[in-house]
Design an enzyme around this catalytic site. Structure first.
Site, short mmCIF file in Angstrom:
data_model
loop_
_atom_site.label_atom_id
_atom_site.label_comp_id
_atom_site.label_asym_id
_atom_site.label_seq_id
_atom_site.Cartn_x
_atom_site.Cartn_y
_atom_site.Cartn_z
N ASP A 170 -5.79 -7.53 4.36
CA ASP A 170 -6.98 -6.98 3.69
C ASP A 170 -7.79 -8.11 3.07
O ASP A 170 -9.01 -8.21 3.26
CB ASP A 170 -6.53 -5.99 2.61
CG ASP A 170 -7.69 -5.40 1.84
OD1 ASP A 170 -8.69 -5.03 2.49
OD2 ASP A 170 -7.61 -5.32 0.60
N ASP A 192 -1.44 -18.56 1.12
CA ASP A 192 -2.41 -19.35 0.34
C ASP A 192 -3.01 -20.46 1.21
O ASP A 192 -4.22 -20.71 1.19
CB ASP A 192 -1.79 -19.91 -0.95
CG ASP A 192 -0.42 -20.52 -0.76
OD1 ASP A 192 0.16 -20.42 0.35
OD2 ASP A 192 0.10 -21.12 -1.73
N TYR A 195 0.82 -1.21 0.00
CA TYR A 195 0.00 0.00 0.00
C TYR A 195 0.85 1.27 0.00
O TYR A 195 0.38 2.33 -0.38
CB TYR A 195 -0.91 0.03 1.23
CG TYR A 195 -2.14 -0.82 1.11
CD1 TYR A 195 -2.06 -2.20 1.01
CD2 TYR A 195 -3.41 -0.24 1.13
CE1 TYR A 195 -3.20 -2.98 0.92
CE2 TYR A 195 -4.55 -1.01 1.05
CZ TYR A 195 -4.44 -2.38 0.93
OH TYR A 195 -5.57 -3.15 0.85
N LYS A 249 4.46 -15.16 2.87
CA LYS A 249 4.69 -15.90 1.62
C LYS A 249 6.21 -16.04 1.51
O LYS A 249 6.84 -15.59 0.53
CB LYS A 249 4.06 -15.14 0.45
CG LYS A 249 4.06 -15.90 -0.87
CD LYS A 249 3.08 -17.07 -0.92
CE LYS A 249 3.20 -17.81 -2.24
NZ LYS A 249 2.37 -19.04 -2.29
#
Ligand code: IPM
Ligand code: MG
Length: 367
Positions: free
Chosen positions: A244, A220, A141, A187
């Site tokens: 988010d 994931d 962001y 991740k």
């Protein structure tokens, strides 16, 4: 107590749901003898229309001087031109950054009354009580970006060890107050920023929170586990965009985006409280929006910015009691049930809001 609360209704259904939560806060003040002063400022699309800026200086100044800020939502089709240089969302990101609100708490609690509203099976959602701590002022962001030039554009995910450490620390403190389990979502098999995130999380928890059990899950897999076994999560801490996405997913466990509140906190200064849902332009102005996420955000405001725990719990109980009475807005209504509007739902919550009975009264002893 005296508190100065800034309201930022914003766009779409924002004014309707903030109006509802304001009424609840005003009733809390009346019932418990507090003095809350409300002022309303512009943010988002309505601020662009009035001043050309999504976060006018006087809005930011009023927020900085306040004890807490309650925000509705920003954005809508009117301001959605992808080529527009000024966007409503810049107001929201701008205020989060300017107030140093690096941690966004998104509790996912199941009201048993709404088990039927979740698309998940009742035995999957039973007992879910989790807290997502979303990093709010870093990552994609806020990293360097380039708008499209000749068919190419980029955004960058940047984190410093200090940014990771402070949000992991805050999440670990919450885990300690709850069931002692912290899940860090990243991740790390692909992203360098995630490898930093994982290393710092391990160091911080090992050094300062030996009583907290830390696990790491790839984002994931976390998306999958949230559906398969949501009740096993306690506190989840993750970077801005993963948080988010995962919290919109998690809202379905609770039945509706219209039920999830949030609290954005920094190390000092006012907190910012807002529903996790957006401005819902499709239903704006029709009086049908679910006010409960914003009313529950007002409860978080009472708890985290004003340290009024009893009052916060009373608001949460009033919401549960309104659901017990069978009131449902359209987003949480089951087939065949006649939905009520924003005002009727709010009126019911106001009606049920009361100081907890004293032990003597509860026992039926005349005073
Ligand atoms: C949220 C919203 C915002 C975000 C948007 C409106 C910029 O989706 O608060 O979750 O992405 O943070
Ligand atoms: Mg979102």
């Amino acid at each position: 107590m005296k508190a100065n609360i800034v309201l930022l209704p914003g766009d779409g259904i924002g004014p309707e749901v903030v109006g509802a939560a304001r009424d609840v806060l005003a009733r809390v003040a009346a019932l418990w003898g507090h003095t809350f002063t409300f002022s309303s400022c512009l943010i988002g699309g309505c601020a662009i229309d009035a001043t050309g800026k999504p976060l006018p200086e006087d809005t930011l100044a009023a927020c900085r001087e306040s004890d807490a800020v309650l925000l509705g939502a920003v954005g809508g089709p009117k301001w959605d031109d992808p080529r527009a240089p000024v966007r409503p969302e810049q107001g929201l990101l701008g205020i989060r950054k300017a107030l140093g609100l690096y941690a966004n708490l998104r509790p996912v609690r199941i009201f048993p009354q709404l088990a039927a509203a979740s698309p998940l099976r009742p035995e999957i959602v039973a007992g879910v009580d989790l807290l997502v701590v979303r990093e709010l002022t870093g990552g994609l962001y806020f990293g360097d970006r380039q708008e499209e030039t000749g068919g190419r554009a980029f955004d960058t995910m940047v984190y410093t060890a200090a940014e990771v450490e402070r949000v992991v620390r805050l999440a670990a403190r919450f885990a300690r107050l709850r069931r002692g389990r912290l899940t860090s979502v990243d991740k790390a098999n692909v992203l360098a920023s995630s490898r930093l995130w994982r290393r710092v999380a391990m160091e911080v928890v090992a050094r300062d929170f030996p009583d907290v059990t830390l696990e790491h899950i790839l984002v994931d897999a976390a998306a999958m586990f949230l559906i398969r076994r949501p009740a096993q999560f306690d506190v989840i801490v993750t970077e801005n965009m993963f948080g988010d996405i995962l919290t919109d997913e998690a809202s379905m466990i609770a039945g509706s985006l219209g039920m999830l509140p949030s609290a954005s906190l920094g190390d000092r200064g006012p907190g910012l409280f807002e529903p996790i849902h957006g401005s819902a332009p499709d239903i704006a102005g029709r009086g049908v929006a679910n006010p409960l996420a914003t009313i529950l955000s007002a409860a978080l405001l009472l708890r985290y910015s004003l340290a009024l725990n009893v009052e916060a719990e009373a608001v949460e109980s009033a919401v549960a009691a309104a659901l017990d009475r069978g009131l449902r807005t359209g987003d949480i209504a089951s087939p065949g049930c006649e939905p009520v509007g924003t005002r009727a739902m709010t009126a019911q919550v106001l009606d049920l809001l009361a100081p907890a009975p004293t032990a003597a009264r509860a026992a039926g002893v005349a005073s």
